[in-house]
Write an enzyme that holds these catalytic residues in place. Structure first.
Site, short mmCIF file in Angstrom:
data_model
loop_
_atom_site.label_atom_id
_atom_site.label_comp_id
_atom_site.label_asym_id
_atom_site.label_seq_id
_atom_site.Cartn_x
_atom_site.Cartn_y
_atom_site.Cartn_z
N ASP A 147 2.94 -6.06 10.47
CA ASP A 147 2.67 -4.71 10.96
C ASP A 147 2.15 -3.87 9.81
O ASP A 147 1.48 -4.38 8.90
CB ASP A 147 3.94 -4.12 11.59
N SER A 148 2.47 -2.56 9.81
CA SER A 148 1.91 -1.66 8.80
C SER A 148 2.33 -2.03 7.39
O SER A 148 1.59 -1.77 6.42
CB SER A 148 2.32 -0.22 9.11
N TYR A 149 3.52 -2.62 7.21
CA TYR A 149 3.94 -3.06 5.88
C TYR A 149 2.98 -4.11 5.33
O TYR A 149 2.68 -4.13 4.14
CB TYR A 149 5.35 -3.65 5.92
N GLY A 152 -0.65 -2.53 4.45
CA GLY A 152 -0.80 -1.67 3.28
C GLY A 152 -1.04 -0.22 3.68
O GLY A 152 -1.74 0.53 2.99
N HIS A 332 6.21 4.73 3.98
CA HIS A 332 5.80 3.33 3.94
C HIS A 332 5.81 2.82 2.50
O HIS A 332 5.82 3.60 1.55
CB HIS A 332 4.42 3.15 4.56
#
Length: 355
Positions: A147-149, A152, A332
């Site tokens: 996912d977003s992790y 980046g 994040h």
């Protein structure tokens, strides 16, 4: 994890157009990541892409090379002969002549650094009147699913507070832990990740008809080309669950209790890995999860690991990570966190003697 929205204003500079020389020939290119290749009317190759961190490489002997773009949606970085990256932001339909080359042997690498979820872009290749040289050949392949992790998302932002334009301009997928890890091992890589998506549930329950598992089979996010290739990664790293569990269930969602959500997640995640293992029977699997949400994500991934080992899959491990500063956009991982995660993964793969 917030869903990524591309900025609506111009990010960075536009390359200036030049006259297209008739005697330039398209150089052979190596495309990394999920890319749809096609042949244009003049017989040259074009490359269309949606997923993050795709890249293109060429090599030649001479003193001139031109990159031909057809993409007003994405940001790129250009690396010539291993020098520091040069930003090329939202180039549009433009030809970019690499400046300052002297006669000799050169390597050129173009990397997509931005994330777009509702559009694709096209790169029309490298052109030169000089002689092509041998392209890089890598025996190592590593795939990252997440996912977003993994994308980046906002990882180079100076602040956790970001509007859409700031988020877009401070996302650098090539500085995420996946590409950092792959480059350490000189491996080709795919970053098959999309911000806001999960195994069974997306961030805060949005777009319930979609999931990362639903996107995964396709070359482009338009879902009209099933991905088929000789891609056979020796390592597959999966990091999914933050979006499934980071927010409370809403009243209109299909799971009535947290326990129902957990069981659905465990079942679908287990089946995903089994399907990947059937296609890549020799691959080493690494499941990654943070200690966030009071350990709920990591606890469910641990149960997935137990199921998979019980089914007979042996080449699989779980890495639980902690200690991130989360200084990127919307809390994040930062570029510093990405380096920490990459170092953790590199150490693990070295201990397993994968390569």
């Amino acid at each position: 994890m917030k869903k990524l929205f591309q900025c609506s204003v111009l990010c960075g500079f536009m390359v200036t157009p030049n006259l297209w020389a008739a005697d330039l020939q398209q150089l052979p290119a190596h495309a990394g990541g999920r890319v749809l290749e096609s042949i244009t009317a003049d017989g040259s190759k074009a490359y269309e892409y949606s997923w993050p961190a795709v890249y293109f490489e060429t090599a030649f002997k001479g003193d001139s090379v031109t990159l031909k773009f057809d993409d007003d949606q994405n940001n790129f970085q250009l690396i010539v002969d291993g020098a520091n990256p040069v930003a090329i932001n939202k180039p549009g339909k433009q030809d970019y002549v690499v400046p300052g080359l002297t006669h000799g042997s050169h390597t050129v690498r173009l990397e997509k650094i931005s994330e777009t979820q509702s559009s694709s872009g096209r790169f029309l290749g490298f052109y030169s009147d000089d002689k092509p040289a041998k392209l890089p050949v890598r025996k190592r392949q590593i795939e990252f699913i997440g996912d977003s992790y993994t994308v980046g998302y906002g990882n180079i932002s100076p602040s956790r507070d970001c509007n859409d334009a700031q988020l877009f301009s401070t996302t650098n997928s090539q500085l995420a832990f996946g590409p950092l890890t792959a480059k350490h091992f000189n491996a080709d890589y795919q970053i098959n990740a999309s911000s806001g998506f999960g195994i069974v549930r997306n961030y805060n329950g949005h777009s319930p008809e979609k999931s990362l598992i639903g996107l995964y089979p396709f070359t482009l996010h338009a879902n009209n080309f099933v991905y088929n290739s000789n891609w056979q990664p020796q390592v597959i790293v999966i990091g999914l669950g933050t979006n499934d569990f980071s927010t409370p269930l809403n009243a209109n969602e299909r799971w009535k209790t947290r326990e129902e959500l957990q069981q659905d997640y465990i079942h679908k995640y287990t089946e995903l890995v089994k399907s990947l293992q059937r296609k890549n029977p020799n691959a080493e699997f690494v499941l990654m999860a943070s200690d966030h949400v009071n350990g709920e994500i990591a606890n469910q991934v641990s149960k997935v690991l137990e199921n998979l080992k019980a089914s007979g899959i042996k080449k699989i491990d779980f890495i639980k990570f902690t200690g991130l500063d989360l200084q990127g956009c919307h809390w994040h991982p930062s570029a510093k966190d990405d380096k920490l995660l990459s170092d953790l993964l590199i150490k693990h793969l070295q201990s397993k003697k994968v390569w």
